[in-house]
Motif scaffolding. Structure first.
Motif, short mmCIF file in Angstrom:
data_model
loop_
_atom_site.label_atom_id
_atom_site.label_comp_id
_atom_site.label_asym_id
_atom_site.label_seq_id
_atom_site.Cartn_x
_atom_site.Cartn_y
_atom_site.Cartn_z
N ALA A 225 0.86 -1.19 0.00
CA ALA A 225 0.00 0.00 0.00
C ALA A 225 0.89 1.24 0.00
N PRO A 226 0.56 2.28 -0.77
CA PRO A 226 1.38 3.49 -0.80
C PRO A 226 1.30 4.24 0.52
N ASP A 227 2.37 4.93 0.87
CA ASP A 227 2.43 5.65 2.15
C ASP A 227 1.33 6.70 2.27
N TRP A 228 0.94 7.32 1.15
CA TRP A 228 -0.04 8.40 1.23
C TRP A 228 -1.38 7.91 1.80
N PHE A 229 -1.64 6.63 1.70
CA PHE A 229 -2.90 6.07 2.18
C PHE A 229 -3.12 6.40 3.66
N PHE A 230 -2.02 6.50 4.41
CA PHE A 230 -2.12 6.57 5.87
C PHE A 230 -1.66 7.90 6.45
N THR A 231 -1.24 8.85 5.62
CA THR A 231 -0.73 10.13 6.12
C THR A 231 -1.38 11.30 5.39
N ASP A 232 -1.45 12.44 6.08
CA ASP A 232 -1.97 13.65 5.43
C ASP A 232 -0.81 14.43 4.81
N LYS A 233 -1.10 15.62 4.29
CA LYS A 233 -0.07 16.39 3.60
C LYS A 233 1.05 16.85 4.52
N GLN A 234 0.78 16.88 5.79
CA GLN A 234 1.80 17.27 6.77
C GLN A 234 2.59 16.06 7.29
N GLY A 235 2.23 14.88 6.81
CA GLY A 235 2.93 13.68 7.25
C GLY A 235 2.37 13.06 8.50
N ASN A 236 1.25 13.57 8.97
CA ASN A 236 0.63 13.03 10.17
C ASN A 236 -0.30 11.87 9.79
N GLU A 237 -0.49 10.97 10.73
CA GLU A 237 -1.38 9.85 10.49
C GLU A 237 -2.81 10.35 10.29
N VAL A 238 -3.48 9.80 9.29
CA VAL A 238 -4.84 10.23 8.99
C VAL A 238 -5.81 9.74 10.06
N SER A 239 -6.94 10.39 10.13
CA SER A 239 -7.98 9.97 11.06
C SER A 239 -8.69 8.74 10.51
N ALA A 240 -9.48 8.14 11.37
CA ALA A 240 -10.25 6.97 10.95
C ALA A 240 -11.19 7.34 9.80
N GLU A 241 -11.84 8.49 9.86
CA GLU A 241 -12.76 8.91 8.81
C GLU A 241 -12.03 9.15 7.50
N GLN A 242 -10.83 9.72 7.56
CA GLN A 242 -10.05 9.93 6.33
C GLN A 242 -9.66 8.61 5.69
N LEU A 243 -9.24 7.65 6.51
CA LEU A 243 -8.85 6.36 5.95
C LEU A 243 -10.05 5.64 5.35
N LYS A 244 -11.20 5.72 6.01
CA LYS A 244 -12.41 5.12 5.44
C LYS A 244 -12.71 5.71 4.07
N GLN A 245 -12.60 7.04 3.97
CA GLN A 245 -12.90 7.71 2.70
C GLN A 245 -11.92 7.27 1.63
N ARG A 246 -10.64 7.15 1.96
CA ARG A 246 -9.64 6.74 0.98
C ARG A 246 -9.85 5.29 0.55
N MET A 247 -10.18 4.45 1.50
CA MET A 247 -10.48 3.06 1.15
C MET A 247 -11.68 2.98 0.21
N GLU A 248 -12.74 3.73 0.54
CA GLU A 248 -13.94 3.69 -0.29
C GLU A 248 -13.66 4.19 -1.70
N THR A 249 -12.92 5.29 -1.80
CA THR A 249 -12.60 5.82 -3.12
C THR A 249 -11.77 4.83 -3.92
N HIS A 250 -10.76 4.26 -3.28
CA HIS A 250 -9.88 3.33 -3.99
C HIS A 250 -10.66 2.10 -4.45
N ILE A 251 -11.37 1.47 -3.54
CA ILE A 251 -12.06 0.22 -3.86
C ILE A 251 -13.15 0.45 -4.91
N LYS A 252 -13.95 1.48 -4.72
CA LYS A 252 -15.05 1.69 -5.65
C LYS A 252 -14.58 2.16 -7.02
#
Length: 379
Positions: free
Chosen positions: A119-146
């Motif tokens: 999995a690419p690193d961007w999946f789990f971090t924001d633009k500042q390099g911080n770990e994404v929130s649960a809601e952000q990760l859900k959104q990224r998973m949904e976008t990627h899968i769909k």
């Protein structure tokens, strides 16, 4: 398959007119087709690498078209390849893979939607390099899968939705997906995949599936999905096996346990290594010492007769087990087409020469192919 038809196939395969074509007909005559031998049991599949998808490896393509009726991509659909940067999808190789399967009327498997390892690193971090929130990760998973599943809606028959989420002791792997979302990431992945293509079959895929702890963990995870009303159609048992592991008995226990869940079982990444395990030196270079090289890479010039015979018997033992449970096994897929390009040549140490597949480096069938035909003819 009816016995009379098997006899005809056997005679054609192993008659006196042996040839040396790069399409797999050297040992077996021009009409050898593994997919026909197993036509009444399960799909016979192979994983395709980039050179095969692009058509550069012509002899491998010939073998694939002749012998196999199911395909899985080795790498081109993994998230780091298909969406290397957020919102930038690279579908060229995935498109070519699907088009090849359709052109050849094959059963097409997508591999894999959610996997921690590629999995690419961007999946789990924001633009500042911080770990994404649960809601952000859900959104990224949904976008990627769909986006991925939706692109191939009605064209890909089944998806490895989640790959390798359970450890050998049955606990969840502490991946970034799990650290941020807990086991919900598995539930969401199956939900999003089903929403994107309600007709596609959805699978969980993992290795070491003959391990009792992992078996129990996977059974528990699948039951949780089922209790939540989520769709899961199959379990992929990666068949990365050796000459002495796993035991056939434990492998069979897992086939039975998974079948009892009411889902299909697939042998998804079959290869049989003849090389010794490097133990604690798995990260070392093969060239460290001459002794080390000779110990871990003993068959650089081919397999001795006795090793080849043992390899054939071990493979036959596994296929006999698959045939015993053919009512519950829908597919057996080798992880590659020939020994020439198998990943086992370079794992877990680089530079080794392994012989894990049904076809050799010259694109010719090994004795196991004849042994399978003989067994099916007699049974």
């Amino acid at each position: 398959m009816k016995a009379a038809l098997l006899v005809v196939i056997f005679f054609t395969m192993f008659g006196s007119q042996a040839q040396t074509e790069p399409d797999g007909s050297s040992l077996a005559g021009a009409d050898l087709q593994l997919k026909e031998l197993f036509a009444d049991t399960f799909y016979v599949g192979a994983a395709m690498n980039r050179r095969q998808i692009t058509g550069e490896d012509g002899p491998a393509i010939d073998l694939l078209q002749r012998h196999f009726n199911s395909i899985t991509p080795e790498n081109v659909m993994k998230s780091e390849r298909i969406q290397p940067r957020e919102g930038e999808f690279a579908f060229d190789l995935a498109d070519a893979f699907v088009a090849f399967g359709e052109k050849n009327d094959m059963h097409i498997v997508g591999h894999t939607l959610i996997w921690h390892s590629q999995a690419p690193d961007w999946f789990f971090t924001d633009k500042q390099g911080n770990e994404v929130s649960a809601e952000q990760l859900k959104q990224r998973m949904e976008t990627h899968i769909k986006t991925v599943v939706g692109r191939y809606k009605g064209r890909i028959h089944g998806w490895d939705v989640v790959n390798e989420a359970i450890l050998d002791d049955g606990s969840y792997r502490e991946s970034k997906f799990y650290q941020i979302l807990g086991e919900e990431f598995i539930h969401l992945a199956f939900q999003f995949a089903h929403e994107a293509d309600p007709q596609a079959a959805l699978y969980y895929n993992d290795y070491s599936m003959a391990n009792a702890g992992k078996r129990a963990g996977v059974v528990k995870m699948v039951r949780t999905l089922q209790e939540k009303g989520l769709r899961i159609d199959g379990i992929g048992m990666q068949g990365h096996v050796g000459m002495n592991y796993p035991s056939l008995d434990e492998f069979e226990k897992s086939i039975v346990a998974f079948s009892d869940l009411g889902v299909t079982v697939m042998i998804t990444e079959l290869d049989l290594t003849v090389l010794p395990s490097p133990g604690n030196r798995s990260s070392a270079e093969i060239s460290d010492t001459k002794a080390y090289q000779e110990t871990l890479n003993p068959y650089t010039q081919g397999l001795p007769e006795e090793v080849s015979a043992a390899f054939t018997q071990r493979y036959l033992d596994f296929f006999q087990l698959f045939l015993k449970h053919a009512d519950n096994i829908s597919r057996v897929t080798t992880w590659g087409i020939t020994d020439r390009h198998s990943w086992k040549n370079n794992w877990p140490v680089r530079g080794r020469t392994d012989y894990p597949l049904l076809f050799d480096r010259d694109y010719l069938p090994k004795p196991i192919v004849k042994a399978l035909a003989e067994y099916l003819t007699d049974n």
